[in-house]
Design an enzyme around this catalytic site. Structure first.
Site, PDB file in Angstrom:
ATOM      1  N   PHE A   1     -60.042 -23.357  24.660  1.00 36.05           N
ATOM      2  CA  PHE A   1     -58.957 -23.134  23.696  1.00 36.05           C
ATOM      3  C   PHE A   1     -57.847 -24.148  23.955  1.00 36.05           C
ATOM      4  CE2 PHE A   1     -59.432 -18.311  22.508  1.00 36.05           C
ATOM      5  CZ  PHE A   1     -60.641 -18.593  21.899  1.00 36.05           C
TER       6      PHE A   1
ATOM      7  N   LYS B   1     -74.999 -19.358  29.384  1.00 32.09           N
ATOM      8  CA  LYS B   1     -74.150 -18.250  28.901  1.00 32.09           C
ATOM      9  C   LYS B   1     -74.989 -17.201  28.187  1.00 32.09           C
ATOM     10  CE  LYS B   1     -69.761 -20.745  28.381  1.00 32.09           C
ATOM     11  NZ  LYS B   1     -70.083 -22.167  28.547  1.00 32.09           N
TER      12      LYS B   1
ATOM     13  N   HIS C   1     -71.931 -26.206  26.712  1.00 32.85           N
ATOM     14  CA  HIS C   1     -70.887 -25.186  26.664  1.00 32.85           C
ATOM     15  C   HIS C   1     -71.477 -23.973  25.941  1.00 32.85           C
ATOM     16  CE1 HIS C   1     -66.978 -23.468  26.861  1.00 32.85           C
ATOM     17  NE2 HIS C   1     -66.843 -23.395  25.551  1.00 32.85           N
TER      18      HIS C   1
ATOM     19  N   CYS D   1     -61.356 -22.314  29.010  1.00 29.84           N
ATOM     20  CA  CYS D   1     -62.784 -22.310  29.335  1.00 29.84           C
ATOM     21  C   CYS D   1     -63.259 -23.617  29.947  1.00 29.84           C
ATOM     22  CB  CYS D   1     -63.573 -21.970  28.079  1.00 29.84           C
ATOM     23  SG  CYS D   1     -62.920 -20.475  27.320  1.00 29.84           S
TER      24      CYS D   1
ATOM     25  N   GLU E   1     -71.106 -28.775  19.046  1.00 29.34           N
ATOM     26  CA  GLU E   1     -71.537 -29.397  20.309  1.00 29.34           C
ATOM     27  C   GLU E   1     -72.900 -30.087  20.124  1.00 29.34           C
ATOM     28  OE1 GLU E   1     -72.147 -26.732  23.592  1.00 29.34           O
ATOM     29  OE2 GLU E   1     -72.117 -28.358  25.056  1.00 29.34           O
TER      30      GLU E   1
ATOM     31  N   HIS F   1     -69.872 -15.541  28.761  1.00 26.68           N
ATOM     32  CA  HIS F   1     -68.923 -16.635  28.924  1.00 26.68           C
ATOM     33  C   HIS F   1     -67.923 -16.256  30.012  1.00 26.68           C
ATOM     34  CE1 HIS F   1     -66.336 -19.874  28.358  1.00 26.68           C
ATOM     35  NE2 HIS F   1     -66.097 -19.825  27.062  1.00 26.68           N
TER      36      HIS F   1
END
Lengths: 420, 78
Positions: free
Chosen positions: A407, A343, A311, A170, A322, A348
């Site tokens: 990830f 998002k 994010h 991502c 975050e 996403h």
């Protein structure tokens, strides 16, 4: 170090085609999340996604023939088609045309994808498992390979400079733009077409993220409510398809040809969590160090940033982590910034997310508006930061920071600055 | 024109996205119809599927024109 500016932008998402149309839709608080209808979701806990709406040219819908011929589409999985569309939009927008060897050698491509051709791979595996290996298409491999987006863009436009691709889950889109900017800073190219693309909403893709317990499953009947970063009722992210691509250009090169300049890429930071394959480190240290590195490179302090495109995936763990990292970095300036997650509107986009969000960050700078975080009705965390719930806000944005975390514990932050 | 010829030409038109007028028996897939090496592999697979036959790799290497394809398939069916 040479300076790098953005001179073209292109986008495909569940809100449609074109960055201007996407931006207007985002400011209209529209959601592109819908029920998945093109395959059977009965066995899947998550039944929704941000799929690209197909339709006629001119309606801001995606019409594949506009970008890639039917013949060529047999050679590529959908993520490549979306990537080619966004890339061509960006190149056309920039007005950059290669008409000499010298220009060709100085123009490169760096477009990545988090997942790549998963639908093709799934179909190909079935063919082989049925004992029909000889029936596998000769295009199976080139249709699935992630760097083939960059390959196709270079072939179509005659760009013979650096040809590269990023695969960092991502964080892909942000890494692609950051790395491409450095290629220009290091004088290895004058123009780089950079970004990310994704089309992983297929049975295997959705099942895979469901198995990792990453997706929202509690809003299957109200899809547009499912992506709700920082809200108490958030329960996972929503997959989105699409692509974001920008044309990066060395400042003097852009000025010499009279190109319009959207913003300057001034900061890029990277870090690794060294913690877990899917979960972010709970202390948010990776996110903190990556944002810090981007600010350092930009020669900025938190006081210089007006907007953070988070994010913010709408997962129970990640959003709070975050937020904690941003609070730690911005300290008492937290009160002065806006932070939102786009998002919430388009889901996403995995490998495309960082690139699409870079474009939204640049739009915020250009238009003096910060986009909203949809569905943020009841924040789970009482904080000083304005998370822009549900409606956009007008404000001056001189500089914006965009975060992407992937990830494997891979983090990237980009800083964009108004160009004057 | 034979049934085999019609079916071969239809496959070529579909797979290579070329105009019908160009698909004459003497047409070479690569030189005349803009195919690349992967296209020719796919064409041979499409012929196998359509005619229910197997075209071994060494035979496939010799199928470079519409006529080559028709001749090979008619030989197999004969």
């Amino acid at each position: 170090m040479r300076r790098v500016v953005i001179t073209g932008m292109g986008m495909v998402s569940s809100l449609g085609v074109g960055f201007k149309h996407n931006w207007e839709s985002i400011l209209g608080s529209q959601s592109g999340i819908r029920k998945i209808k093109n395959f059977d979701v009965n066995d899947l806990p998550a039944k929704i996604g941000g799929q690209v709406p197909e339709g006629a040219t001119g309606d801001n819908l995606f019409y594949a023939d506009d970008w890639v011929s039917a013949k060529d589409r047999r050679r590529m999985d959908t993520f490549i088609v979306y990537g080619l569309s966004a890339a061509q939009q960006a190149i056309n927008d920039s007005g950059w045309l290669v008409d000499s060897d010298e220009k060709a050698w100085r123009s490169g491509v760096l477009i990545g994808s988090g997942i790549g051709g998963l639908p093709s791979i799934a179909d190909g595996a079935v063919t082989v498992n049925q004992g029909r290996a000889r029936k596998l298409s000769p295009f199976f491999i080139p249709a699935s390979l992630i760097n083939l987006v960059s390959g196709h863009v270079s072939i179509r436009n005659g760009f013979k400079g650096p040809n590269h691709a990023v695969v960092t889950a991502c964080s892909t889109g942000a890494h692609a733009i950051g790395d491409a900017a450095r290629i220009i800073m290091w004088d290895d190219a004058d123009v780089m077409v950079a970004g990310g693309t994704e089309a992983a909403i297929c049975p295997v893709g959705v099942a895979g993220f469901c198995a990792a317990r990453a997706l929202s499953t509690g809003f299957n009947d109200t899809p547009e409510k499912a992506s709700r970063p920082w809200d108490k009722r958030r329960d996972g992210f929503v997959m989105g398809d699409g692509a974001g691509v920008v044309v990066l250009e060395e400042l003097e090169h852009a000025k010499a040809r009279g190109a319009k300049i959207y913003a300057e890429v001034v900061g890029y930071g990277m870090s690794g969590d060294a913690h877990h394959i899917t979960a972010p480190a709970e202390n948010g240290d990776g996110a903190y160090r990556c944002m810090s590195a981007a600010l350092k490179r930009a020669k900025m302090t938190p006081a210089d940033i007006n907007y953070v495109n988070a994010h913010g995936t709408s997962t129970p763990l990640g959003d709070e982590i975050e937020l904690g990292a941003v609070k730690r970095l911005f300290g008492h300036y937290s009160k002065a910034i806006y932070m939102s997650s786009t998002k919430s509107a388009i889901g996403h986009l995995l490998g495309a997310a960082g690139a699409v969000e870079a474009i939204f960050s640049v739009c915020a700078i250009n238009h003096g508006v910060v986009p909203p975080t949809l569905n943020l009705d009841d924040p789970s965390n009482d904080c000083d930061i304005d998370l822009v719930p549900n409606i956009p806000k007008e404000t001056t944005v001189k500089a914006a920071l965009s975060n992407s975390f992937g990830f494997g514990g891979t983090n990237a932050s980009l800083v964009f600055k108004a160009f004057s | 024109m034979s049934d085999v010829a019609d079916r071969v030409k239809k496959i070529v038109i579909e797979h290579l996205g070329v105009d019908e007028e160009k698909v004459v028996e003497s047409a070479n897939f690569i030189e005349d119809l803009g195919a690349d090496s992967l296209d020719t592999v796919e064409l041979v697979m499409a012929f196998e599927e359509e005619f229910g036959c197997e075209i071994p790799d060494d035979a496939a290497e010799n199928i470079s024109t519409i006529k080559n394809a028709i001749d090979f398939i008619e030989t197999q069916q004969g």
